[in-house]
Scaffold this active site. Structure first.
Site, PDB file in Angstrom:
ATOM      1  N   TYR A   1      -5.461 -13.613   7.081  1.00  0.00           N
ATOM      2  CA  TYR A   1      -5.852 -13.887   5.689  1.00  0.00           C
ATOM      3  C   TYR A   1      -5.699 -15.385   5.412  1.00  0.00           C
ATOM      4  O   TYR A   1      -6.617 -16.036   4.899  1.00  0.00           O
ATOM      5  CB  TYR A   1      -4.990 -13.062   4.728  1.00  0.00           C
ATOM      6  CG  TYR A   1      -5.421 -13.178   3.284  1.00  0.00           C
ATOM      7  CD1 TYR A   1      -6.249 -12.232   2.707  1.00  0.00           C
ATOM      8  CD2 TYR A   1      -4.998 -14.253   2.490  1.00  0.00           C
ATOM      9  CE1 TYR A   1      -6.656 -12.332   1.384  1.00  0.00           C
ATOM     10  CE2 TYR A   1      -5.400 -14.370   1.168  1.00  0.00           C
ATOM     11  CZ  TYR A   1      -6.220 -13.403   0.620  1.00  0.00           C
ATOM     12  OH  TYR A   1      -6.625 -13.523  -0.685  1.00  0.00           O
TER      13      TYR A   1
ATOM     14  N   ASP B   1     -12.343 -14.537  -4.325  1.00  0.00           N
ATOM     15  CA  ASP B   1     -11.467 -14.937  -5.450  1.00  0.00           C
ATOM     16  C   ASP B   1     -10.816 -16.296  -5.219  1.00  0.00           C
ATOM     17  O   ASP B   1     -10.808 -17.141  -6.111  1.00  0.00           O
ATOM     18  CB  ASP B   1     -10.448 -13.839  -5.814  1.00  0.00           C
ATOM     19  CG  ASP B   1      -9.485 -13.429  -4.724  1.00  0.00           C
ATOM     20  OD1 ASP B   1      -9.641 -13.886  -3.573  1.00  0.00           O
ATOM     21  OD2 ASP B   1      -8.554 -12.642  -5.026  1.00  0.00           O
TER      22      ASP B   1
ATOM     23  N   GLY C   1      -0.049  -0.348   1.728  1.00  0.00           N
ATOM     24  CA  GLY C   1      -0.641  -1.049   2.867  1.00  0.00           C
ATOM     25  C   GLY C   1      -2.032  -0.567   3.228  1.00  0.00           C
ATOM     26  O   GLY C   1      -2.428  -0.603   4.392  1.00  0.00           O
TER      27      GLY C   1
ATOM     28  N   SER D   1      -4.077  -2.462  -3.192  1.00  0.00           N
ATOM     29  CA  SER D   1      -3.260  -3.296  -4.089  1.00  0.00           C
ATOM     30  C   SER D   1      -2.003  -2.632  -4.607  1.00  0.00           C
ATOM     31  O   SER D   1      -1.685  -2.718  -5.793  1.00  0.00           O
ATOM     32  CB  SER D   1      -4.076  -3.755  -5.294  1.00  0.00           C
ATOM     33  OG  SER D   1      -4.966  -4.711  -4.908  1.00  0.00           O
TER      34      SER D   1
ATOM     35  N   ASP E   1      -6.405  -9.025  -7.491  1.00  0.00           N
ATOM     36  CA  ASP E   1      -5.694  -7.748  -7.558  1.00  0.00           C
ATOM     37  C   ASP E   1      -4.879  -7.630  -8.840  1.00  0.00           C
ATOM     38  O   ASP E   1      -4.879  -6.588  -9.502  1.00  0.00           O
ATOM     39  CB  ASP E   1      -4.783  -7.588  -6.338  1.00  0.00           C
ATOM     40  CG  ASP E   1      -5.576  -7.646  -5.047  1.00  0.00           C
ATOM     41  OD1 ASP E   1      -6.803  -7.519  -5.108  1.00  0.00           O
ATOM     42  OD2 ASP E   1      -4.964  -7.840  -3.981  1.00  0.00           O
TER      43      ASP E   1
HETATM   44  C1  GLA Z   1      -6.451  -9.191  -0.960  1.00  0.00           C
HETATM   45  C2  GLA Z   1      -5.986 -10.312  -1.882  1.00  0.00           C
HETATM   46  C3  GLA Z   1      -7.027 -10.641  -2.938  1.00  0.00           C
HETATM   47  C4  GLA Z   1      -8.402 -10.849  -2.314  1.00  0.00           C
HETATM   48  C5  GLA Z   1      -8.738  -9.718  -1.347  1.00  0.00           C
HETATM   49  C6  GLA Z   1     -10.009  -9.969  -0.598  1.00  0.00           C
HETATM   50  O1  GLA Z   1      -6.529  -7.997  -1.676  1.00  0.00           O
HETATM   51  O2  GLA Z   1      -4.771  -9.955  -2.517  1.00  0.00           O
HETATM   52  O3  GLA Z   1      -6.627 -11.776  -3.667  1.00  0.00           O
HETATM   53  O4  GLA Z   1      -8.502 -12.099  -1.699  1.00  0.00           O
HETATM   54  O5  GLA Z   1      -7.702  -9.513  -0.394  1.00  0.00           O
HETATM   55  O6  GLA Z   1     -11.089  -9.950  -1.456  1.00  0.00           O
END
Ligand code: GLA
Length: 380
Positions: free
Chosen positions: A218, A33, A116, A120, A166
């Site tokens: 991340y 994304d 967690g 989401s 998400d």
């Molecule tokens: C998390 C982030 C998303 C995306 C995913 C991995 O959920 O919030 O924006 O990057 O990781 O696909």
């Protein structure tokens, strides 16, 4: 106690209404994304519900069944409210910053989205609050513009450098559909996704692995992708076609950047291939794409942990058509595409494998594509 009673208990009044927003499972397209690429999530039946009504003192008041401490704030900017309240204050701030007159409100929250776990829960919270405030204030904010505002709350106010997936899933998904989203243009296609009709199911296995270094790792992945795009002279890795991948990789001096790039470019192609198969009703055939996505996340993007690898391997040994980690990584959930009548056996096989390894027991459930954020009819 019902959420309505909780609201009355906290504020001595009836809420104006109830708004719900779901968590999500991403079928395929991980970390694509924020590379302007493609994703294919669907909404979970698990959701966050916000009971909301006007507040008389010009401030926002929020309580939650999940957290004992209520939160209260006035006009706000990033840094004022921390902890879980930041997700709510962030939404108020993002709306105000975009020029909207946000109605002061009293809100009571409840949620059954596992926290967690890579499903989401934070986007569900932001989207429920956003939808409630938009409706309460009669704000002129079309649905397709809402995810970017909720994302801004998370990026700028909460300080997590996440992409648009998400919030888009929580707000734009439809029941019985997977959301094919172009993260550059925000264009969507609602892909029919009725697995039960085909005797299939998606089993979601929560690895219950402790999330570690999630934020830092991340951010590091995102930075590496941006570096690779800059080195290749493209706006984002989305602009590298899979046919040009060998040439692109040859241009990158650094092996880590090469592997990060290979994951993103091949993952985007896997999303397109998955969508093409689903459009033709060839659902079982997406299995190998799911598994290839996992291998790419494990070996090239390096975001899996032992617990999720074991869940994928065990699900495949147990007859799954395909399996992969879903979500940001470093723990969280695995999804497996299985024959519907294999759900219990697959979940049991993974639980047994975890016990043998001495891992914390996993939790599993069959995920059915639910609706996106909306006002709920009646009382809750
Ligand atoms: C998390 C982030 C998303 C995306 C995913 C991995 O959920 O919030 O924006 O990057 O990781 O696909």
């Amino acid at each position: 106690m019902s959420l309505s009673e909780i609201f009355k208990d906290a504020y001595g009044a009836e809420p104006t209404g109830f708004w719900a927003a779901p968590g999500r499972v991403n079928l395929i397209g991980e970390h694509t994304d924020y590379n302007d690429g493609f994703v294919l999530p669907f909404a979970l039946p698990q959701r966050t519900v916000a009971a909301a009504g006007p507040s008389e003192d010009g401030r926002w008041h929020v309580c939650s069944t999940l957290i004992p401490e209520p939160v209260s704030f006035g006009t706000t900017s990033p840094g004022d409210v921390t902890g879980w309240g930041a997700y709510v204050a962030g939404v108020v701030w993002a709306l105000q910053d975009a020029g909207f007159e946000v109605p002061p409100a009293r809100i009571a929250l409840d949620s059954d989205v596992p926290l967690g776990s890579g499903l989401s829960s934070s986007a569900a919270l932001e989207s429920a609050v956003l939808t409630a405030l938009v409706d309460l204030g009669g704000l002129d904010l079309p649905v397709e513009k809402r995810p970017a505002l909720a994302q801004r709350a998370e990026n700028v106010y909460v300080g997590a450098p996440t992409g648009i997936m998400d919030q888009s899933a929580s707000i734009r998904c439809l029941e019985g559909r997977a959301l094919f989203l172009d993260c550059r243009t925000y264009e969507v296609e609602q892909i029919p996704f009725d697995l039960a009709a085909e005797g299939l199911a998606i089993l979601v296995i929560n690895s219950n692995a402790p999330h570690q270094h999630v934020d830092g790792e991340y951010g590091a992945r995102r930075k590496a992708c941006e570096e690779a795009a800059a080195a290749l002279g493209v706006r984002a890795l989305r602009d590298v076609d899979v046919a040009d991948l060998p040439e692109a990789l040859a241009k990158l001096g650094d092996d880590v950047l090469r592997r990060r790039t290979r994951h993103i470019v091949t993952e985007n192609q896997r999303v397109l291939d998955t969508v093409a198969l689903l459009r033709e009703g060839r659902t079982r055939e997406i299995g190998p794409l799911l598994t290839a996505s996992h291998v790419s996340m494990r070996d090239d993007f390096e975001i899996t942990v032992a617990q999720v690898d074991v869940a994928v391997e065990t699900a495949l040994e147990s007859g799954a058509y395909g399996a992969r980690m879903t979500g940001g990584g470093f723990g969280g959930c695995v999804l497996a595409l299985i024959d519907a009548d294999r759900a219990y056996a697959t979940a049991a096989a993974v639980a047994a494998a975890y016990e043998k390894k001495g891992f914390t027991a996993p939790d599993s459930f069959v995920a059915v594509a639910g609706p996106g954020a909306a006002r709920m009819p009646g009382n809750q």
